[in-house]
Design a protein around this motif. Structure first.
Motif, PDB file in Angstrom:
ATOM      1  N   LEU A  33     -18.013 -34.222 -39.072  1.00 31.64           N
ATOM      2  CA  LEU A  33     -18.866 -35.226 -38.759  1.00 31.64           C
ATOM      3  C   LEU A  33     -20.220 -34.967 -39.084  1.00 31.64           C
ATOM      4  O   LEU A  33     -21.117 -34.218 -38.411  1.00 31.64           O
ATOM      5  CB  LEU A  33     -18.848 -35.934 -37.330  1.00 31.64           C
ATOM      6  N   PHE A  34     -20.955 -35.929 -39.973  1.00 31.48           N
ATOM      7  CA  PHE A  34     -22.405 -35.788 -39.915  1.00 31.48           C
ATOM      8  C   PHE A  34     -23.281 -36.901 -39.566  1.00 31.48           C
ATOM      9  O   PHE A  34     -22.988 -37.934 -40.156  1.00 31.48           O
ATOM     10  CB  PHE A  34     -22.576 -35.664 -41.854  1.00 31.48           C
ATOM     11  N   PHE A  35     -24.140 -36.713 -38.498  1.00 25.65           N
ATOM     12  CA  PHE A  35     -24.768 -37.511 -38.050  1.00 25.65           C
ATOM     13  C   PHE A  35     -26.241 -37.352 -38.412  1.00 25.65           C
ATOM     14  O   PHE A  35     -26.755 -36.776 -38.850  1.00 25.65           O
ATOM     15  CB  PHE A  35     -24.814 -37.438 -36.433  1.00 25.65           C
ATOM     16  N   THR A  36     -26.807 -38.582 -38.552  1.00 17.78           N
ATOM     17  CA  THR A  36     -28.283 -38.476 -39.189  1.00 17.78           C
ATOM     18  C   THR A  36     -28.762 -39.875 -38.198  1.00 17.78           C
ATOM     19  O   THR A  36     -28.193 -40.810 -37.976  1.00 17.78           O
ATOM     20  CB  THR A  36     -28.452 -38.918 -40.553  1.00 17.78           C
ATOM     21  N   GLY A  37     -30.366 -39.726 -38.240  1.00 19.93           N
ATOM     22  CA  GLY A  37     -30.790 -40.859 -37.213  1.00 19.93           C
ATOM     23  C   GLY A  37     -32.080 -40.196 -36.883  1.00 19.93           C
ATOM     24  O   GLY A  37     -32.696 -39.126 -37.056  1.00 19.93           O
ATOM     25  N   ASN A  38     -33.194 -41.043 -36.179  1.00 25.55           N
ATOM     26  CA  ASN A  38     -34.287 -40.895 -35.739  1.00 25.55           C
ATOM     27  C   ASN A  38     -34.268 -40.611 -34.195  1.00 25.55           C
ATOM     28  O   ASN A  38     -33.580 -40.868 -33.541  1.00 25.55           O
ATOM     29  CB  ASN A  38     -35.274 -41.874 -35.868  1.00 25.55           C
ATOM     30  N   PRO A  39     -35.145 -39.599 -33.658  1.00 21.75           N
ATOM     31  CA  PRO A  39     -35.140 -39.109 -32.057  1.00 21.75           C
ATOM     32  C   PRO A  39     -35.116 -40.410 -31.461  1.00 21.75           C
ATOM     33  O   PRO A  39     -35.912 -41.679 -31.843  1.00 21.75           O
ATOM     34  CB  PRO A  39     -36.625 -38.499 -32.172  1.00 21.75           C
ATOM     35  N   GLY A  40     -34.381 -40.641 -30.232  1.00 25.24           N
ATOM     36  CA  GLY A  40     -34.174 -41.654 -29.421  1.00 25.24           C
ATOM     37  C   GLY A  40     -33.272 -42.574 -29.874  1.00 25.24           C
ATOM     38  O   GLY A  40     -32.541 -43.533 -28.997  1.00 25.24           O
ATOM     39  N   GLU A  41     -32.245 -42.585 -30.910  1.00 25.31           N
ATOM     40  CA  GLU A  41     -31.551 -43.421 -31.435  1.00 25.31           C
ATOM     41  C   GLU A  41     -30.097 -42.777 -31.039  1.00 25.31           C
ATOM     42  O   GLU A  41     -29.769 -41.665 -30.989  1.00 25.31           O
ATOM     43  CB  GLU A  41     -31.436 -43.605 -33.071  1.00 25.31           C
ATOM     44  N   ILE A  42     -29.194 -43.949 -30.985  1.00 32.65           N
ATOM     45  CA  ILE A  42     -27.948 -43.869 -30.585  1.00 32.65           C
ATOM     46  C   ILE A  42     -27.010 -44.174 -31.853  1.00 32.65           C
ATOM     47  O   ILE A  42     -26.898 -45.296 -32.336  1.00 32.65           O
ATOM     48  CB  ILE A  42     -27.405 -44.326 -29.498  1.00 32.65           C
ATOM     49  N   VAL A  43     -26.345 -43.083 -32.391  1.00 36.63           N
ATOM     50  CA  VAL A  43     -25.313 -43.271 -33.767  1.00 36.63           C
ATOM     51  C   VAL A  43     -23.834 -43.080 -33.348  1.00 36.63           C
ATOM     52  O   VAL A  43     -23.678 -42.168 -32.554  1.00 36.63           O
ATOM     53  CB  VAL A  43     -25.893 -42.601 -34.902  1.00 36.63           C
ATOM     54  N   THR A  44     -22.849 -43.616 -34.137  1.00 38.34           N
ATOM     55  CA  THR A  44     -21.629 -43.203 -33.819  1.00 38.34           C
ATOM     56  C   THR A  44     -20.800 -42.997 -35.213  1.00 38.34           C
ATOM     57  O   THR A  44     -21.270 -43.475 -36.340  1.00 38.34           O
ATOM     58  CB  THR A  44     -20.866 -44.557 -33.216  1.00 38.34           C
ATOM     59  N   GLU A  45     -19.845 -42.186 -35.129  1.00 33.04           N
ATOM     60  CA  GLU A  45     -18.918 -41.864 -36.356  1.00 33.04           C
ATOM     61  C   GLU A  45     -17.492 -41.990 -35.641  1.00 33.04           C
ATOM     62  O   GLU A  45     -17.182 -41.511 -34.585  1.00 33.04           O
ATOM     63  CB  GLU A  45     -19.165 -40.418 -36.870  1.00 33.04           C
ATOM     64  N   PRO A  46     -16.530 -42.542 -36.481  1.00 33.89           N
ATOM     65  CA  PRO A  46     -15.129 -42.511 -36.075  1.00 33.89           C
ATOM     66  C   PRO A  46     -14.366 -41.256 -36.576  1.00 33.89           C
ATOM     67  O   PRO A  46     -14.745 -40.663 -37.636  1.00 33.89           O
ATOM     68  CB  PRO A  46     -14.573 -43.816 -36.919  1.00 33.89           C
ATOM     69  N   VAL A  47     -13.258 -40.807 -35.556  1.00 29.27           N
ATOM     70  CA  VAL A  47     -12.435 -39.834 -36.014  1.00 29.27           C
ATOM     71  C   VAL A  47     -10.927 -40.422 -35.841  1.00 29.27           C
ATOM     72  O   VAL A  47     -10.805 -41.052 -34.836  1.00 29.27           O
ATOM     73  CB  VAL A  47     -12.473 -38.420 -35.152  1.00 29.27           C
ATOM     74  N   THR A  48     -10.060 -40.139 -36.863  1.00 32.78           N
ATOM     75  CA  THR A  48      -8.794 -40.730 -36.900  1.00 32.78           C
ATOM     76  C   THR A  48      -7.852 -39.514 -36.355  1.00 32.78           C
ATOM     77  O   THR A  48      -7.639 -38.807 -36.869  1.00 32.78           O
ATOM     78  CB  THR A  48      -8.258 -41.207 -38.029  1.00 32.78           C
ATOM     79  N   LEU A  49      -6.864 -39.674 -35.119  1.00 29.26           N
ATOM     80  CA  LEU A  49      -5.991 -38.906 -34.673  1.00 29.26           C
ATOM     81  C   LEU A  49      -4.546 -39.399 -35.188  1.00 29.26           C
ATOM     82  O   LEU A  49      -4.349 -40.795 -34.583  1.00 29.26           O
ATOM     83  CB  LEU A  49      -6.042 -38.417 -33.501  1.00 29.26           C
ATOM     84  N   SER A  50      -3.671 -38.994 -35.832  1.00 24.22           N
ATOM     85  CA  SER A  50      -2.334 -39.599 -36.085  1.00 24.22           C
ATOM     86  C   SER A  50      -1.216 -38.643 -35.599  1.00 24.22           C
ATOM     87  O   SER A  50      -1.356 -37.562 -35.765  1.00 24.22           O
ATOM     88  CB  SER A  50      -2.237 -39.842 -37.393  1.00 24.22           C
ATOM     89  N   ASN A  51      -0.324 -39.152 -34.909  1.00 21.94           N
ATOM     90  CA  ASN A  51       0.785 -38.554 -34.462  1.00 21.94           C
ATOM     91  C   ASN A  51       2.200 -39.190 -34.907  1.00 21.94           C
ATOM     92  O   ASN A  51       2.624 -40.140 -34.627  1.00 21.94           O
ATOM     93  CB  ASN A  51       1.060 -38.883 -32.770  1.00 21.94           C
ATOM     94  N   THR A  52       2.618 -38.420 -36.174  1.00 21.72           N
ATOM     95  CA  THR A  52       4.018 -38.925 -36.874  1.00 21.72           C
ATOM     96  C   THR A  52       5.202 -38.203 -36.157  1.00 21.72           C
ATOM     97  O   THR A  52       6.371 -38.564 -36.698  1.00 21.72           O
ATOM     98  CB  THR A  52       3.734 -38.558 -38.170  1.00 21.72           C
ATOM     99  N   SER A  53       5.184 -37.589 -35.078  1.00 13.73           N
ATOM    100  CA  SER A  53       6.294 -36.911 -34.348  1.00 13.73           C
ATOM    101  C   SER A  53       6.697 -37.902 -33.580  1.00 13.73           C
ATOM    102  O   SER A  53       6.089 -39.118 -32.959  1.00 13.73           O
ATOM    103  CB  SER A  53       5.700 -35.641 -33.683  1.00 13.73           C
ATOM    104  N   ASP A  54       7.963 -37.482 -32.890  1.00 14.78           N
ATOM    105  CA  ASP A  54       8.732 -38.129 -31.863  1.00 14.78           C
ATOM    106  C   ASP A  54       8.340 -37.925 -30.396  1.00 14.78           C
ATOM    107  O   ASP A  54       8.865 -38.076 -29.195  1.00 14.78           O
ATOM    108  CB  ASP A  54      10.014 -38.226 -31.945  1.00 14.78           C
ATOM    109  N   THR A  55       7.195 -37.048 -30.146  1.00 13.88           N
ATOM    110  CA  THR A  55       6.521 -36.437 -29.038  1.00 13.88           C
ATOM    111  C   THR A  55       5.323 -36.934 -28.738  1.00 13.88           C
ATOM    112  O   THR A  55       4.287 -37.335 -29.666  1.00 13.88           O
ATOM    113  CB  THR A  55       6.566 -35.052 -29.194  1.00 13.88           C
ATOM    114  N   ASP A  56       5.115 -37.149 -27.276  1.00 12.54           N
ATOM    115  CA  ASP A  56       3.878 -37.817 -27.014  1.00 12.54           C
ATOM    116  C   ASP A  56       2.701 -36.744 -26.509  1.00 12.54           C
ATOM    117  O   ASP A  56       3.280 -35.420 -26.113  1.00 12.54           O
ATOM    118  CB  ASP A  56       4.001 -38.557 -25.581  1.00 12.54           C
ATOM    119  N   TYR A  57       1.480 -36.805 -26.853  1.00 12.47           N
ATOM    120  CA  TYR A  57       0.700 -35.703 -26.678  1.00 12.47           C
ATOM    121  C   TYR A  57      -0.525 -36.144 -25.848  1.00 12.47           C
ATOM    122  O   TYR A  57      -0.910 -37.337 -25.999  1.00 12.47           O
ATOM    123  CB  TYR A  57       0.124 -35.108 -27.947  1.00 12.47           C
TER     124      TYR A  57
END
Length: 268
Positions: A33-57
């Motif tokens: 994840l590459f964040f950029t912004g000015n001091p004092g700012e709040i910025v966000t970036e998404p991350v995707t987790l995928s579970n294609t198995s038959d097990t809960d994690y």
């Protein structure tokens, strides 16, 4: 005579410089994840987790600091230990994540840039998603039944000040390494990031026999370097190489057509 059964608890760490990482039906994208912004700012970036198995994690979310040694090896430290750390700047909504079987989840990573953050220095840290063992797994491990394998995904987190826009790498050395205990010849290419951005690049090394014109092209090596750091990229030469050669190293930086070229004569 009875031999006690050994208990094994294995952690598998997945950290990748690519766009995604995958293991045991679990995938994460991106891995940086590459964040950029000015001091004092709040910025966000998404991350995707995928579970294609038959097990809960279930995953615990935590942070660490890291830096890369000159040989390219990555070393980890407690969060907020290093000067360039941004571990305390980042957060997720929850400290643990439930990822049911056959589901995909988007996780928002938030960075709160301090008001007194540097306007020129890049900061970095690592956000880990560590699998939490289920109660039945813990009970099995305590009884010495099998190997309990837990997985940990590492997400690189970088903050780049708005004004940083110089991508530059420099070849500072090309040296043959001697090892009296081995007949294998190696050449080390020393590289410095003299820009002010994280720089991904491909390092190439080729040799031309000055007598016969024979060319030897070695497998390129990918690197990623923080500003102000140095790294030694090691190339193993073909067995039996002998004679006078012109060595040429080429650095191809991602996102630019700018190249760096270094030359040196070698006698093997």
């Amino acid at each position: 005579m009875h031999t006690p059964t050994s208990n094994f608890l294995a952690f598998f760490l997945f950290i990748c410089g690519g766009l995604s990482v995958f293991a045991q039906g679990i995938s994460m994208s991106p891995t940086r994840l590459f964040f950029t912004g000015n001091p004092g700012e709040i910025v966000t970036e998404p991350v995707t987790l995928s579970n294609t198995s038959d097990t809960d994690y279930v995953f615990n979310v935590n942070t660490k600091d890291w830096e890369r040694e000159e040989d390219g090896n990555k070393v980890y430290f407690d969060a907020n230990s290093l000067k360039q750390s941004n571990a305390t700047w980042i957060s997720t909504i929850a400290s643990s994540i439930n990822l049911p079987a056959n589901t995909t989840m988007e996780i928002i990573v938030t960075m709160k840039i301090p008001a007194d953050a540097s306007t020129s220095e890049i900061t970095n840290s690592m956000l880990f998603f560590t699998q939490i063992g289920k109660q039945k797994d813990i009970a099995q491990q305590q009884k010495g039944i099998g190997i309990i394998a837990l997985f940990e995904f590492g997400l690189h987190v970088y903050y780049t000040p708005v004004g940083n826009n110089v991508k530059s790498l420099d070849i500072v050395s090309m040296e043959e390494l001697t090892d009296t205990a081995s007949t294998t010849k190696k050449v080390a290419v020393g590289i410095e990031n003299d820009g002010n951005m994280v720089n991904d690049a491909t390092v190439e090394l080729e040799f031309t026999n000055t007598a016969s014109g024979e060319e030897i092209k070695l497998k390129p090596i990918n690197i990623s370097m923080l500003p102000g750091t140095k790294q030694v990229v090691l190339f193993t030469l073909p067995e039996g190489i002998s004679g006078s050669y012109l060595g040429v190293s080429i650095i191809k930086m991602a996102g630019t057509n700018d190249l760096r070229v270094g030359e040196k004569d070698f006698d093997f």
